[in-house]
Write a protein that holds these residues in place. Structure first.
Motif, PDB file in Angstrom:
ATOM      1  N   UNK A  72     -17.639  17.851   6.833  1.00 49.10           N
ATOM      2  CA  UNK A  72     -16.760  16.740   7.185  1.00 49.10           C
ATOM      3  C   UNK A  72     -15.326  17.259   7.290  1.00 49.10           C
ATOM      4  N   UNK A  73     -14.472  16.460   7.913  1.00 45.02           N
ATOM      5  CA  UNK A  73     -13.030  16.692   7.870  1.00 45.02           C
ATOM      6  C   UNK A  73     -12.425  15.674   6.919  1.00 45.02           C
ATOM      7  N   UNK A  74     -11.300  16.050   6.293  1.00 48.51           N
ATOM      8  CA  UNK A  74     -10.679  15.206   5.273  1.00 48.51           C
ATOM      9  C   UNK A  74      -9.219  14.952   5.628  1.00 48.51           C
ATOM     10  N   UNK A  75      -8.793  13.709   5.492  1.00 49.44           N
ATOM     11  CA  UNK A  75      -7.378  13.351   5.582  1.00 49.44           C
ATOM     12  C   UNK A  75      -6.951  12.859   4.208  1.00 49.44           C
ATOM     13  N   UNK A  76      -5.994  13.564   3.595  1.00 45.55           N
ATOM     14  CA  UNK A  76      -5.525  13.206   2.256  1.00 45.55           C
ATOM     15  C   UNK A  76      -4.185  12.489   2.366  1.00 45.55           C
ATOM     16  N   UNK A  77      -4.099  11.306   1.756  1.00 47.75           N
ATOM     17  CA  UNK A  77      -2.868  10.523   1.755  1.00 47.75           C
ATOM     18  C   UNK A  77      -2.685   9.888   0.376  1.00 47.75           C
ATOM     19  N   UNK A  78      -1.497   9.355   0.122  1.00 43.12           N
ATOM     20  CA  UNK A  78      -1.245   8.678  -1.144  1.00 43.12           C
ATOM     21  C   UNK A  78      -0.942   9.637  -2.272  1.00 43.12           C
ATOM     22  N   UNK A  79      -0.468   9.079  -3.404  1.00 47.17           N
ATOM     23  CA  UNK A  79      -0.025   9.925  -4.508  1.00 47.17           C
ATOM     24  C   UNK A  79      -0.455   9.414  -5.880  1.00 47.17           C
ATOM     25  N   UNK A  80      -1.416   8.524  -5.928  1.00 48.15           N
ATOM     26  CA  UNK A  80      -1.800   7.952  -7.213  1.00 48.15           C
ATOM     27  C   UNK A  80      -2.550   8.920  -8.104  1.00 48.15           C
ATOM     28  N   UNK A  81      -2.577   8.619  -9.388  1.00 51.02           N
ATOM     29  CA  UNK A  81      -3.314   9.456 -10.350  1.00 51.02           C
ATOM     30  C   UNK A  81      -4.817   9.329 -10.130  1.00 51.02           C
ATOM     31  N   UNK A  82      -5.267   8.133  -9.796  1.00 46.98           N
ATOM     32  CA  UNK A  82      -6.679   7.928  -9.502  1.00 46.98           C
ATOM     33  C   UNK A  82      -6.938   8.169  -8.015  1.00 46.98           C
TER      34      UNK A  82
ATOM     35  N   UNK B 248      -3.138   4.913  -5.090  1.00 46.23           N
ATOM     36  CA  UNK B 248      -4.240   5.869  -5.220  1.00 46.23           C
ATOM     37  C   UNK B 248      -4.014   7.059  -4.287  1.00 46.23           C
ATOM     38  N   UNK B 249      -4.567   8.206  -4.677  1.00 49.83           N
ATOM     39  CA  UNK B 249      -4.702   9.311  -3.736  1.00 49.83           C
ATOM     40  C   UNK B 249      -5.989   9.088  -2.955  1.00 49.83           C
ATOM     41  N   UNK B 250      -5.873   9.078  -1.628  1.00 48.90           N
ATOM     42  CA  UNK B 250      -7.015   8.740  -0.780  1.00 48.90           C
ATOM     43  C   UNK B 250      -7.503   9.964  -0.008  1.00 48.90           C
ATOM     44  N   UNK B 251      -8.791  10.174  -0.045  1.00 46.18           N
ATOM     45  CA  UNK B 251      -9.442  11.234   0.725  1.00 46.18           C
ATOM     46  C   UNK B 251     -10.351  10.541   1.734  1.00 46.18           C
TER      47      UNK B 251
END
Length: 282
Positions: free
Chosen positions: A29-39, A65-68
């Motif tokens: 898969x490809x991943x887009x990481x966004x956000x900065x949360x601890x969870x 949240x940190x989103x993947x």
């Protein structure tokens, strides 16, 4: 001059070693990481869909949240990989969580992505914090045949050939005719169809066949984490059959949408986001 040649050779050798011994691990898969949360939240889209299907959900939650956000290989224009399978994709997502030390993520999966969420939580029960299953069943085939049994070494070549033998117009027309059965929001119809059309046909046929042969009804008994099951409005008419499929998932909390079809995040967006917000805060 000799000194510079030695430096160039040393640089090239270092680059070669880095490429051979330290190459980035490949995931299906490809991943887009966004956000900065601890969870963290991991979003898995459904069959032939892009991670873009989670756009509104990410906007609502990435501030906390940190989103993947995943798009699976071979779907929606992403480069395909050899030998796609439900099992390989499940293990690939689990490996990514471990390799990146993502602590007890919440997995939100739609359709086949919901099946993957169930399978990951079942096979890796200590890895996941919570799961949200958006309009998916432990065994899709059993909805019409409750006695369904998965085939070992299932041959998907006929399905793959059927998909690859279509020309572009035939495949587009098939998707255009099918999608209104899954999506009520007509403003999203063309984008969802385009994801299918951009998908690799071999992956499309293989994963359709493989997922239809998947039965998680017994396996989900090992799931430990809280599990929110969001189902389209029509499924309230099939509630006994659906909840029988989920009988072994002791942590399940069932919610049925008020309106719309399979793409709940589009067709009943406010209700859907409210359910997620309550579940994330619980």
């Amino acid at each position: 001059m000799k000194k510079y040649i030695i430096l160039i050779i040393a640089f090239l050798f270092s680059a070669l070693c880095l490429n051979v011994f330290g190459q980035t691990k490949s995931y299906p898969f490809e991943v887009l990481k966004t956000g900065k949360g601890k969870q963290s939240i991991i979003f898995i889209p459904g069959f032939a869909s892009s991670g873009e299907v989670w756009k509104d959900t990410k906007i609502a939650f990435e501030k906390d949240f940190t989103c993947y956000t995943l798009t699976m290989s071979g779907f929606a224009g992403i480069q395909p990989q050899p030998n796609p399978s439900f099992e390989n994709w499940k293990n690939g997502i689990a490996a990514y969580i471990k390799d990146n030390k993502i602590e007890k993520p919440l997995i939100i999966g739609h359709s086949m992505g919901g099946g993957l969420a169930l399978a990951i939580a079942a096979d890796y029960p200590d890895l996941i914090g919570k799961i949200v299953v958006v309009d998916a069943l432990p065994c899709l085939a059993a909805l019409s045949d409750p006695s369904f049994k998965s085939k070992e070494n299932n041959d998907c070549s006929a399905t793959v050939n059927q998909m690859t033998d279509m020309n572009e117009t035939q495949f587009y027309d098939m998707q255009k005719q099918m999608m209104p059965r899954l999506l009520q929001d007509s403003s999203k119809l063309e984008i969802v169809v385009s994801w299918s059309v951009k998908s690799d046909r071999t992956t499309f046929g293989q994963m359709y066949c493989d997922f239809f042969n998947t039965d998680l009804r017994d396996k989900i008994s090992t799931i430990k984490c809280p599990s929110l099951i969001l189902l389209e409005s029509y499924f309230i008419n099939l509630k006994p059959a659906i909840e029988t499929q989920y009988a072994n998932l002791k942590t399940a909390d069932f919610k049925y949408a008020n309106k719309g079809l399979h793409f709940i995040m589009y067709d009943d967006k406010d209700w859907y986001l409210a359910q997620l917000n309550t579940f994330l805060k619980s």
